[in-house]
Every structure is written in structure tokens, then in C-alpha cells.
Design a protein around this motif. Structure first.
Motif, mmCIF file in Angstrom:
data_model
loop_
_atom_site.group_PDB
_atom_site.id
_atom_site.type_symbol
_atom_site.label_atom_id
_atom_site.label_comp_id
_atom_site.label_asym_id
_atom_site.label_seq_id
_atom_site.Cartn_x
_atom_site.Cartn_y
_atom_site.Cartn_z
ATOM 1 N N LEU A 123 0.930 -1.393 0.135
ATOM 2 C CA LEU A 123 -0.116 -0.005 -0.023
ATOM 3 C C LEU A 123 0.703 1.577 0.132
ATOM 4 O O LEU A 123 1.968 1.262 0.225
ATOM 5 C CB LEU A 123 -1.005 0.072 1.222
ATOM 6 C CG LEU A 123 -2.002 -1.213 1.142
ATOM 7 C CD1 LEU A 123 -2.788 -1.174 2.197
ATOM 8 C CD2 LEU A 123 -2.836 -1.291 -0.095
ATOM 9 N N ASP A 124 0.177 2.338 -0.247
ATOM 10 C CA ASP A 124 0.859 3.636 -0.578
ATOM 11 C C ASP A 124 1.086 4.301 0.970
ATOM 12 O O ASP A 124 0.322 5.130 1.393
ATOM 13 C CB ASP A 124 -0.176 4.493 -1.231
ATOM 14 C CG ASP A 124 0.405 5.822 -1.680
ATOM 15 O OD1 ASP A 124 1.581 6.289 -1.360
ATOM 16 O OD2 ASP A 124 -0.280 6.578 -2.226
ATOM 17 N N CYS A 125 2.388 4.183 1.258
ATOM 18 C CA CYS A 125 2.564 4.517 2.594
ATOM 19 C C CYS A 125 4.094 4.615 2.874
ATOM 20 O O CYS A 125 4.926 3.933 2.133
ATOM 21 C CB CYS A 125 1.759 3.503 3.620
ATOM 22 S SG CYS A 125 2.743 3.326 5.348
ATOM 23 N N VAL A 134 -0.690 12.933 -7.673
ATOM 24 C CA VAL A 134 -1.481 13.771 -6.754
ATOM 25 C C VAL A 134 -1.045 13.969 -5.479
ATOM 26 O O VAL A 134 -1.625 14.513 -4.611
ATOM 27 C CB VAL A 134 -2.934 12.956 -6.719
ATOM 28 C CG1 VAL A 134 -3.627 12.739 -7.920
ATOM 29 C CG2 VAL A 134 -2.805 11.622 -6.142
ATOM 30 N N CYS A 135 0.134 13.273 -5.333
ATOM 31 C CA CYS A 135 0.767 13.225 -3.909
ATOM 32 C C CYS A 135 2.163 13.833 -3.867
ATOM 33 O O CYS A 135 3.014 13.366 -4.815
ATOM 34 C CB CYS A 135 0.382 11.914 -3.335
ATOM 35 S SG CYS A 135 1.344 11.713 -1.858
ATOM 36 N N ALA A 136 2.718 14.748 -2.971
ATOM 37 C CA ALA A 136 3.936 15.001 -2.911
ATOM 38 C C ALA A 136 4.542 15.802 -4.174
ATOM 39 O O ALA A 136 5.635 15.490 -4.393
ATOM 40 C CB ALA A 136 4.965 13.866 -2.403
ATOM 41 N N PRO A 188 -7.120 15.481 6.444
ATOM 42 C CA PRO A 188 -5.970 14.555 6.918
ATOM 43 C C PRO A 188 -6.303 13.122 6.973
ATOM 44 O O PRO A 188 -7.443 12.628 6.838
ATOM 45 C CB PRO A 188 -5.950 15.075 8.351
ATOM 46 C CG PRO A 188 -7.223 15.628 9.160
ATOM 47 C CD PRO A 188 -7.635 16.273 7.719
ATOM 48 N N LYS A 189 -5.168 12.386 6.707
ATOM 49 C CA LYS A 189 -5.266 10.831 6.730
ATOM 50 C C LYS A 189 -6.145 10.194 7.849
ATOM 51 O O LYS A 189 -5.987 10.878 8.935
ATOM 52 C CB LYS A 189 -4.118 10.493 6.648
ATOM 53 C CG LYS A 189 -3.331 10.752 5.460
ATOM 54 C CD LYS A 189 -3.889 10.726 4.060
ATOM 55 C CE LYS A 189 -2.893 11.344 2.932
ATOM 56 N NZ LYS A 189 -3.780 11.315 1.565
ATOM 57 N N SER A 190 -7.024 9.474 7.669
ATOM 58 C CA SER A 190 -7.568 8.585 8.539
ATOM 59 C C SER A 190 -6.821 7.546 9.070
ATOM 60 O O SER A 190 -6.093 6.939 8.494
ATOM 61 C CB SER A 190 -9.102 8.209 8.228
ATOM 62 O OG SER A 190 -8.889 7.211 7.231
HETATM 63 MO MO LIG Z 1 -0.496 10.155 -0.758
#
Ligand SMILES: [Mo]
Ligand SMILES: Nc1nc2c(c(=O)[nH]1)N[C@H]1C(S)=C(S)[C@@H](COP(=O)(O)OP(=O)(O)OC[C@H]3O[C@@H](n4cnc5c(=O)[nH]c(N)nc54)[C@H](O)[C@@H]3O)O[C@H]1N2
Ligand SMILES: Nc1nc2c(c(=O)[nH]1)N[C@H]1C(S)=C(S)[C@@H](COP(=O)(O)OP(=O)(O)OC[C@H]3O[C@@H](n4cnc5c(=O)[nH]c(N)nc54)[C@H](O)[C@@H]3O)O[C@H]1N2
Length: 654
Positions: free
Chosen positions: A9-11, A135-137, A531-533
Motif C-alpha cells: 500500500l501507498d505509505c 496527486v501526492c507530494a 487529513p489521513k484517517s
Molecule cells: Mo499520498
């Protein structure tokens, strides 16, 4: 049977795990004890990942739409029919409109090289539009491209003397990193959180500063000004690395502690104390998160922090510097085989899917989405859904469930999960490359991206040997020179460290300034953050019963002062309206958010929770580098009882 695998997963943490199967079923998954980041523990989201394999709604067969687009009505078809139809439609579209009318769309739903990259071989050969951006960073990547160092080996963090968690909720989003932060603390380091919200992380820190969202560049400028004014800036390092010290000096000039206090909502004393600690620390590490980049001034945030890490001299010492993205050295894009690209097709920024579906020229007529759920996660999601609803668009989605995006597909393909396929992946929060060995056969008729690629290539008559490679061969094609796949398989993971930047003259010096540093505008409206849950990973897991229960009902959190001003009470149902749309949720009144700010946690699926799907209220705005400004959302919050419907009901009841 127990096998070594990894969480796809994306983490930031990309854990190594041990998967255990009995009689063809996965019964358990546990964190690998000997992996230096995972240390035997999986997170609250993934600890029962085996339940996802057989969860209600798991896709087991290819489907063809047999109702209106978006209705979610599908019939089961064979792989032969599904792949045949995709090949026919893609060929017809290419013949009529050109290859660029096809758009492949994939994000980090899985980080696996095979799952992400192999299908690109087909699209390259068809001359499809090339997906670009992210879409991220995006802001951090833009600065990385300019040459700014933006990552350290997190295992070094234990050597820092001061750690600033700047808009990063470590204990929710990457809790394995806390081990190294805690190790530094045990050796005397102070830990400071800079976050508009008192997150579970901020509450564990020695100091929590809660500035206004979007004011971080000003805060950083004020610290930078202090370093220069007090002669504490590392001018020797600046001479080696920096192109524009004078411009930077001019840009930070106005940001005295007093003025920065006004712009950030902190006190001048707080900013001064932070500046002193930052200058004195040997070294300081700034760990910065993603949310502060999700604004129109995303790059100014990253640039401001990079300036501090350099001028503070913190890059000179192990454990010091700026850390946003830490990658192992893994040339994984090689697996996409860009040498197969036919012609020189256009690139399309994947953060603007709604816009492309609306007015790309030539038009997007064929779309394939895998490893992403853009109908839930893109900014201004209703626009994306309007695009996906176009009758003249042919859409294929490969996923594990009928997501918001899959709901609009013409053909849905059942994808294998990490327990059912082989893969290799890097990480974006540490320096390990990991291998994943399947522990069960694919469920139903599910197929890996590699298998889908091989089947589709055959139907399309593509003959290059690249289209016949096994998943193992595809994975091997992405490894660094001299690595053997067999060895990586046996070991499970291997460190592939990116070196610390050398303290030497840079050929391409860095730009610390990008014009004036501006304070965010003062507004009467509430700024809504997402924010991320703790229990979902973006929209992944939002359909899982256990995760929903753990996350609790969708809620909007508001500061007591704002609630009082608006005449709202805890537990009340409220309507949240932005320029783009509105949501209806439960109000949670808490001083965990600063005044003027609200939060909604969790990327709920629009189909399940149209009242809470966050990207209904975000609107089409990006930073200059293309980072979607998910946080530039300004809302009215009002009691739902005041809505006309309810007044009518109450009148009738009375
Ligand atoms: Mo992300
Ligand atoms: N449990 C869980 N873990 C995840 C994810 C998830 O959805 N759930 N998603 C993964 C992904 S894709 C990512 S990108 C990472 C993100 O990981 P993080 O960067 O840690 O998470 P974010 O929620 O983006 O933001 C962190 C904090 O920034 C604060 N913040 C918001 N705006 C501002 C601002 O203007 N200034 C400052 N200083 N702070 C601000 C928020 O209140 C939040 O607490 O997490 C990954 N890990
Ligand atoms: N409002 C708002 N919107 C946001 C954010 C925010 O903070 N606020 N955060 C943004 C960020 S940081 C990010 S990274 C994006 C994430 O946006 P997305 O990349 O769309 O992420 P997910 O919602 O996790 O969806 C990933 C999908 O991949 C699927 N998947 C997983 N493994 C596989 C596989 O092996 N094969 C296939 N075919 N599919 C697989 C999952 O089932 C899931 O449906 O969202 C962004 N959207």
C-alpha cells in the motif's frame, strides 16, 4: 505454509510481512520481526489484510456493464470475451482517433513494480497518451527535480538532536518511523510538532505549535531570517550549494517574529523559541508531511524548509536535514519499457483527469484505470464522475472491488491481491527494496497486472517478447544492475541506500527563493482539511466493515469557539458547503483543531456515503507544479435543522 511478503500500500513504511495459509486460505499476516523498519508490527489498517481477500464484494470474475454508466449493474463474462472486447475497442479507437485517445491511469494503490508497470507496455505500444505528474507530494518532487535533497535514511533519525514533525501525523500515517524518533528522544532530542491539529502525534511531542494552514512558508522565512540576522547561517555551505542567497535574504527580510506571528497565528515568543532551538540543534531533522503541500503554495512550503535545512547547516551531520521522501535506489520505471513507445505521444497530467475527460484534444476515448480510485480521490470528484459517465468513453477498471471508479467502467477486471501474486517494490519512506511471494492461488479468476498484460497483448497481436515475460521476469527487469531476483526472493528485502548529499560544490546550485513569501489570505470562512484517517488508506478499506466500525461515523471537527460563534453543538447534524458542493455529517466539537479550521477524516466512497465523500467539496486548483490543492477548501457550516425540508417536516409534525 508461511511465506515472506510485503505490504503493497501507498505509505512511507512499506512493511515486510509473513503471510500464513492453511488449506488454500490466508489465515494470518504478521509484521516481519527482523525487518529494521517493520519490527514485527503491522498497522491498524493492514493487521487483518487477509480479510480483504474474501470480503463481501471481492471481484472474482470479469464483468461487463449491462446498465447505465455509474449504475453499478454488471454481468459476468469470460476472460476471453473481456479481453477480446477491450482489444477490439482499443483498436477501433486507435484507428479512428489515434493512439493518444487512449489514457492509462495508475497510481500507488499498490507500489508493486509488476502490478503498476507491466500494463504500461501495452499502452506504450499503442502510442497512448503518457500519464505524467501525480496527486501526492508533487511539490516535493518538483524541488527534488531542481536538485534539493529531500530525504534521509530514517534509521539515521535516531542521531538527530532536534526533530520537527512539520505537518506529519507519524503515529497515524507511518508509525514505524516513531521508533527512530523515540530513539533520538531517549538520547536527549526534543520533538516538536507543527500542525493546525492536535493529532495523536502532536500530543506525544514535547512542543506542539498550531499555525494557520498554509502559513508554513512564512514561519520558515522567519526562522531563516533569524539565522541570517544572528550570523548563525552556515554561509560556507550556502557558498557550495545555493544560487540565490541575496534573493532569499530579501524575501525573508520582512518576516520578523512579530509579523510572522500575525500571519501564522502563533505568538512571536513561540517562533523565537523555535528559531533558537533550530539554530542550536546539532543536528536538526525536519520531517515534513504531505498535507502542507496540498495547497496553492505547496512548493513555497518545501522550498522554505529546504532553505532552513541548508542554512541551519544540518545536512553536515548524520541524522540531520530535511526528510519528505526517502527512496531506495530502484530503477523500477524500467519495467514499463518506454523503448516500446510508438511515436512521441503527448503527456497528460493525471492530477487533472476530470479536465482531460472534458476537453482533451484529441479526446480521451479509451481509459484504463488500475491501482487507483480517482472517482473518489481526485480533486473535484464530481467532475471526474461526469467525465466517466460519458457514453462515448470506453473505460476498463482493474481492482479488487466495485469502487466509485469501477462503478463507471464498461469492463471490470478482477485483480489479484498481494497474497495471490509475485511482486517487487521500493518504498517512499525508507531505503529497502522488498519482494512479495504469493501464499495462495488467485481467488476465482483474478489475474495479476502481468497476466492481464499478456492476455491483452495476445488479443492485440503484439509480438515483442516483452509481452510474453513472466511476472518474475518483469520484476527482474526493474532491479539494480548486479542484483539477482532469486537472492532478493530468498532474503525478502535488501537495503539499497541513497547516499547523503556530499558537502561539496554543486554543479547546479539550488534556488532558495521564488519571489515574495506571502501569508495566506485572512478569510471569514472555515478552512476544511482532510487529513489521513487512522483506519483507511485514502479510499482503500473504506468499504471494509471492520475498518468502518473502527473509523466511526463520518464527522466534521470544529473548534469550540467556531461552534459557539455559529450556534452549533457537539453531535448535531450539519451541512458543510463549499463553492463546489456540500456534505452532511455529524459535528464533533473539539479543541483538537485550531479556530478557523475544520477537518474531515477518511476518503469515504461517494456511492456509499454521498454525505461524506470529501472530494465533492474540493475544487479544481493546483500549485504551480501541479499539486492538487486539496486543502484550499473554504466552507460554511450550518445546522441541518435549518434546511427547508426539515422546517417543513417540523411544521407538519407540529
Ligand atoms: Mo499520498
Ligand atoms: N492511516 C493512514 N496512513 C496513511 C495514509 C492514510 O490514508 N491513512 N495515506 C498514506 C499517504 S498516500 C500519504 S501521502 C501519507 C501522508 O502522511 P502525512 O503527511 O503524515 O499525512 P497528512 O494527513 O497528509 O498530513 C499530516 C498533517 O498535516 C497537517 N496539516 C494540514 N495542513 C497543514 C498546513 O498547512 N501546515 C501544517 N504545518 N500542517 C498541516 C494535518 O493536520 C495532518 O495532521 O500517509 C500515508 N499513510
Ligand atoms: N480531499 C483529499 N483527497 C485526496 C487526499 C487528501 O488528503 N484529501 N490525498 C491524496 C493522496 S496523498 C493520495 S496518495 C491519493 C490516493 O488516491 P488513489 O491512488 O486513488 O488511492 P486509493 O484510494 O487508496 O485507491 C487505490 C486503489 O487501488 C486498488 N489496488 C490495490 N492493490 C491493487 C492491485 O494489486 N491491483 C489493482 N489493479 N488495484 C489495486 C485498491 O483496491 C484501491 O481501490 O488521494 C489523494 N486524494
Amino acid at each position: 505454509m508461511k511465506v515472506k511478503g510485503c505490504c503493497p500500500l501507498d505509505c512511507q513504511d512499506s512493511c515486510a510481512w509473513i503471510a500464513e495459509a492453511e488449506d488454500g486460505r490466508v489465515v494470518r499476516v504478521t509484521g516481519a520481526k527482523d525487518h529494521p523498519i517493520t519490527r514485527g508490527v503491522l498497522c491498524a489498517k493492514v493487521k487483518d489484510y487477509e480479510t480483504r481477500v474474501t470480503a463481501p464484494g471481492r471481484l472474482l470474475h470479469p464483468l461487463r456493464r449491462n446498465g447505465p454508466k455509474g449504475s453499478g449493474r454488471f454481468e459476468t463474462i469470460s476472460w476471453d470475451a473481456a479481453l477480446g472486447e477491450i482489444a477490439d475497442r482499443f483498436s477501433a479507437i486507435t484507428a479512428e482517433y489515434g493512439g493518444e485517445s487512449l489514457l492509462p491511469f495508475c497510481y500507488l494503490g499498490t507500489q508493486g513494480v509488476v502490478q503498476r508497470r507491466s500494463l504500461m507496455r501495452i499502452f506504450h505500444a499503442l502510442g497512448a497518451s503518457r500519464p505524467a505528474g501525480g496527486v501526492c507530494a508533487v511539490s516535493a518532487v518538483a524541488l527534488l527535480m531542481e536538485g534539493h535533497p529531500i530525504g534521509i535514511d530514517p534509521e539515521e533519525a535516531s542521531e538527530a538532536g532536534l526533530i520537527i514533525l512539520w505537518g506529519q501525523n507519524v503515529l497515524t500515517t507511518c508509525h514505524h518511523q516513531w521508533h527512530f524518533i523515540d530513539a533520538a528522544r531517549k538520547k536527549g532530542a526534543k520533538v516538536i510538532a507543527i500542525d493546525p491539529c492536535a493529532t495523536r502525534t502532536a500530543r506525544q511531542c514535547d512542543v506542539h505549535l498550531a499555525p494557520r494552514p498554509g502559513s508554513d512558508a512564512v514561519l520558515a522565512a522567519s526562522i531563516g531570517r533569524h539565522l541570517l540576522e544572528t550570523g548563525q547561517a552556515d554561509l560556507d555551505l550556502a557558498r557550495l550549494w545555493v544560487a540565490d542567497l541575496d534573493a532569499y535574504r530579501a524575501a525573508v527580510g520582512p518576516w520578523t517574529f512579530a509579523r510572522a506571528a500575525e500571519a501564522t497565528g502563533l505568538t512571536a515568543a513561540e517562533i523565537e523559541a523555535l528559531s533558537h532551538e533550530f539554530a542550536a540543534a546539532r543536528p536538526a531533522l525536519i520531517r515534513a508531511g504531505i498535507a502542507p503541500q496540498q495547497a496553492q503554495n505547496g512548493e513555497a512550503f518545501v522550498r522554505g524548509l529546504s532553505a532552513l535545512a541548508i542554512l541551519g547547516g544540518h545536512w553536515r551531520h548524520r541524522g540531520g536535514g530535511l526528510s519528505i521522501l526517502s527512496f531506495p535506489v530502484l530503477p523500477d520505471a524500467k519495467a514499463a519499457r518506454s523503448d516500446l513507445i510508438a511515436g512521441d505521444p503527448r503527456t497528460l497530467d493525471i492530477a487533472k483527469l476530470g479536465q482531460h475527460l472534458e476537453h482533451a484534444d484529441p479526446p480521451v476515448k479509451g481509459l484504463m484505470v488500475w491501482s487507483a480510485n480517482p472517482a473518489a480521490t481526485q480533486i473535484d470528484a464530481p467532475r471526474v464522475r461526469r467525465g466517466l459517465a460519458r457514453e462515448d468513453l470506453f473505460t476498463v477498471v482493474a481492482d479488487h472491488f466495485i469502487t466509485d471508479t469501477a462503478r463507471y467502467a464498461d469492463i471490470v477486471l478482477p485483480a489479484t491481491t498481494q497474497f495471490e501474486h509475485f511482486d517487487v517494490q521500493g518504498a517512499w519512506g525508507h531505503h529497502y527494496v522488498l519482494a512479495n511471494i504469493p501464499v495462495i492461488q488467485p481467488m476465482g479468476e483474478a489475474r495479476s497486472s502481468g497476466a492481464i498484460m499478456r492476455g491483452l497483448a495476445e488479443k492485440l497481436g503484439l509480438t515483442d517478447p516483452a509481452f510474453r515475460e513472466s511476472d518474475e521476469a518483469i520484476a527482474a527487469s526493474a532491479l539494480p544492475d548486479g542484483w539477482s531476483l532469486e537472492a532478493l526472493r530468498d532474503e525478502g528485502w535488501r537495503k539499497s541506500p541513497a547516499p547523503r548529499p556530499a558537502i561539496a560544490e554543486l554543479a547546479q546550485r539550488l534556488r532558495l527563493s521564488d519571489g515574495t513569501i506571502e501569508a495566506p489570505a485572512q478569510r471569514d470562512m472555515i478552512q476544511l482539511l482532510s487529513p489521513k484517517s487512522h483506519h483507511f488508506l485514502n479510499s482503500t478499506f473504506a468499504n471494509m466493515a471492520r475498518h468502518q466500525t473502527a473509523q466511526g461515523a463520518p464527522a466534521i471537527m470544529l473548534n469550540p469557539a467556531d461552534a459557539a460563534r455559529l450556534g452549533l453543538a457537539d453531535g448535531q447534524q450539519v451541512r458543510v458547503t463549499s463553492s463546489n458542493g456540500s456534505l452532511e455529517l455529524t459535528l464533533q466539537v473539539s479543541d483538537a483543531v485550531r479556530p478557523g479550521v475544520a477537518t474531515i477524516e477518511g476518503k469515504w466512497w461517494e456511492h456509499d456515503r454521498p454525505d461524506a465523500a470529501m472530494n465533492i467539496v474540493t475544487s479544481s486548483q493546483w500549485s504551480p507544479a501541479g499539486q492538487p490543492a486539496y486543502n484550499e477548501v473554504y466552507v460554511h457550516v450550518e445546522a441541518l435543522e435549518a434546511a427547508p425540508m426539515r422546517i417543513a417536516e417540523t411544521a407538519a409534525a407540529g
